[in-house]
Scaffold this motif. Structure first.
Motif, PDB file in Angstrom:
ATOM      1  N   GLY A 300      50.111  23.233  34.981  1.00  0.00           N
ATOM      2  CA  GLY A 300      50.111  24.174  35.891  1.00  0.00           C
ATOM      3  C   GLY A 300      50.989  23.853  37.242  1.00  0.00           C
ATOM      4  N   ILE A 301      51.504  25.216  37.627  1.00  0.00           N
ATOM      5  CA  ILE A 301      52.000  25.036  38.905  1.00  0.00           C
ATOM      6  C   ILE A 301      51.022  24.942  40.039  1.00  0.00           C
ATOM      7  CG2 ILE A 301      53.533  26.539  40.326  1.00  0.00           C
ATOM      8  CD1 ILE A 301      54.561  27.647  37.717  1.00  0.00           C
ATOM      9  N   LEU A 302      51.649  24.420  41.175  1.00  0.00           N
ATOM     10  CA  LEU A 302      50.560  24.159  42.293  1.00  0.00           C
ATOM     11  C   LEU A 302      50.096  25.753  42.911  1.00  0.00           C
ATOM     12  CD1 LEU A 302      52.711  21.603  44.349  1.00  0.00           C
ATOM     13  CD2 LEU A 302      50.792  21.313  42.711  1.00  0.00           C
ATOM     14  N   ASP A 303      48.936  25.599  43.246  1.00  0.00           N
ATOM     15  CA  ASP A 303      48.498  26.844  44.021  1.00  0.00           C
ATOM     16  C   ASP A 303      48.507  28.357  42.770  1.00  0.00           C
ATOM     17  OD1 ASP A 303      48.057  25.473  46.265  1.00  0.00           O
ATOM     18  OD2 ASP A 303      50.132  25.903  47.121  1.00  0.00           O
ATOM     19  N   SER A 304      48.489  27.844  41.585  1.00  0.00           N
ATOM     20  CA  SER A 304      48.588  29.121  40.567  1.00  0.00           C
ATOM     21  C   SER A 304      47.262  28.906  39.917  1.00  0.00           C
ATOM     22  CB  SER A 304      49.581  28.722  39.667  1.00  0.00           C
ATOM     23  OG  SER A 304      49.488  29.780  38.598  1.00  0.00           O
ATOM     24  N   ALA A 305      46.627  30.234  39.598  1.00  0.00           N
ATOM     25  CA  ALA A 305      45.469  30.097  38.649  1.00  0.00           C
ATOM     26  C   ALA A 305      45.815  29.985  37.271  1.00  0.00           C
ATOM     27  CB  ALA A 305      44.928  31.793  38.816  1.00  0.00           C
ATOM     28  N   SER A 306      46.925  29.742  36.874  1.00  0.00           N
ATOM     29  CA  SER A 306      47.499  29.288  35.621  1.00  0.00           C
ATOM     30  C   SER A 306      47.487  27.833  35.425  1.00  0.00           C
ATOM     31  CB  SER A 306      48.550  30.117  35.024  1.00  0.00           C
ATOM     32  OG  SER A 306      48.576  31.458  34.802  1.00  0.00           O
TER      33      SER A 306
END
Length: 445
Positions: A300-306
């Motif tokens: 997952g990417i930083l600060d992402s809900a995914s």
């Protein structure tokens, strides 16, 4: 015109109508022949050399049979995966020899079957040509198939088994936020396993282990920090989570508040060092003691809900996706509308093995018909241009289908009646001219 001229003209008419009858009979006989192109008869008047006064003598007619190569027939479904029809102006490229050492021809007769060697051959004995593709769907040896000579015979036995190593694994889970508070007894690490496929199609296992970092005291806030370790069964020895099997390790810190609460705030990879990619939210690990496939692990990417999350609740796996496939046997061959010959295997995977090309011509009707509803590429037709199906006027291809004959039986039967009457009329003129000549001969008596 004299009686003799009339006699000669009518004889030429009989010959011309006979030639038309020959074309009609051939059309009717091949009305059910796959890819057959009807013969159209064109008539031309004959004139003897004119006199100086401008007068000329009529000399009857002659006829020319021309094959309507560019006129398409109706496409019909057959249910056979290796039957191929063309929806457009293009022609399939075939060869007289399986080794592509014979003459290249163009055809619309697409009833192909595999022979005892796996070569796709149609009912006339012509071998289908295409561009061989590698496992990634790219032309072998860099050949793009832009030239006729770069094509080879399509052989469905060229690939009988297949496997694909895994390259990417997406594993997301929700980690319990309360586990990073202070406890007198440390919470149990969370463990999940994901299978992947090595270079030989064998099944291996990655084990994800998430260990929380607890708060230092009951008065201290939750740390929101987890250590993620990844272990590989193809690497090292010992227990599933033995240090010798560890291929990746990172520290995950989660946002505790704000609009991004519960998402990953920072990732610090320690094994392998600095491997985390913040662009796509992944880091790459080696497997099989560095001899197996390199795997991209998507977290997952930083600060992402995914991606990975830390919210209140139980440990829950939210997403597990992977590519690759185990060993599989060839089960089926099919043709896509873009001309790719697809092989389907028992492991459920499919891959293209050939790319078909369609030949287009400036004047397709200028090609020379040969046996088996195929055509020689001639100067009158123009140089062939090879295109991928679906490109320009070449059209697309359809598997499980064939192009039927372009003969219309109603038209042929009507032409048959007209030809019979024209032939009969010419015969009547001959009888009349014969009677006139006979009368002239009897004048001397």
């Amino acid at each position: 015109m004299s009686a003799l001229d009339a006699l000669r003209s009518s004889v030429s008419g009989l010959n011309a109508q006979s030639k038309k009858l020959s074309g009609i009979s051939n059309n009717i006989a091949n009305s059910s022949t796959v890819g057959y192109k009807r013969v159209a008869t064109q008539f031309e008047s004959l004139v003897l050399e004119g006199s100086g006064s401008g007068a000329s003598a009529m000399a009857g007619t002659t006829s020319h049979n021309r094959v309507e190569i560019s006129k398409a027939g109706q496409v019909q479904s057959t249910g056979n995966a290796t039957d191929i029809a063309v929806n457009g102006d293009g022609f399939l490229v075939v060869n007289e020899q399986s080794g592509s050492t014979g003459k290249y021809l163009a055809t619309r007769a697409g009833s192909f079957r595999a022979d005892q060697f796996g070569n796709l051959v149609n009912t006339a004995g012509y071998y289908l040509q295409g561009v061989p593709l590698d496992a990634a769907g790219k032309p072998l040896n860099g050949l793009g198939g832009n030239n006729i000579d770069s094509l080879t015979t399509v052989n469905v036995n060229s690939v009988t088994v297949a496997s694909a190593p895994s390259t990417t694994i997406s594993f997301w889970a929700n980690l319990p936020a309360s586990d990073t508070k202070f406890y007198t007894t440390a919470p149990t690490p969370k463990v999940s396993s994901v299978d992947y496929y090595d270079a030989l199609g064998g099944a291996q296992t990655l084990t994800y282990k998430f260990t929380p970092t607890m708060a230092a005291s009951a008065a201290a806030p939750a740390t929101n920090i987890w250590t993620m370790e990844v272990f590989d069964t193809a690497t090292g020895t010992g227990a599933v989570d033995a240090a010798a099997r560890r291929v990746g390790q990172a520290t995950l810190t989660f946002n505790a508040s704000g609009p991004n609460a519960g998402t990953i705030d920072t990732v610090t990879a320690t094994t392998p060092a600095a491997a985390y990619n913040p662009v796509d939210g992944s880091f790459t690990v080696p497997t099989g003691n560095s001899t197996g496939p390199t795997l991209k692990l998507m977290i997952g990417i930083l600060d992402s809900a995914s991606g990975m999350s830390q919210l209140e609740g139980a440990y829950t796996e939210t997403k597990i996706e992977k590519d690759g496939s185990a060993f599989g046997l060839l089960q089926n061959i099919g043709v896509e509308k873009d001309g790719r010959v697809m092989a389907t295997f028992s492991n459920g995977k499919s891959r293209p093995i050939y790319q078909l090309k369609l030949a287009t011509f400036a004047n397709a009707d200028g090609m020379n018909p040969v046996r088996g509803d195929a055509y020689e590429m001639s100067i009158a037709a123009g140089a062939p241009r090879l295109l991928d199906p679906g490109t320009g006027a070449a059209g697309s291809v359809a598997g499980n289908a064939l192009e039927s004959s372009n003969v219309d039986m109603g038209t042929e039967l009507t032409n048959l009646i007209e030809t019979q009457r024209a032939y009969s009329s010419n015969a009547t003129v001959i009888r009349t001219a014969d009677q006139m000549l006979q009368e002239a001969n009897e004048l001397k008596r």
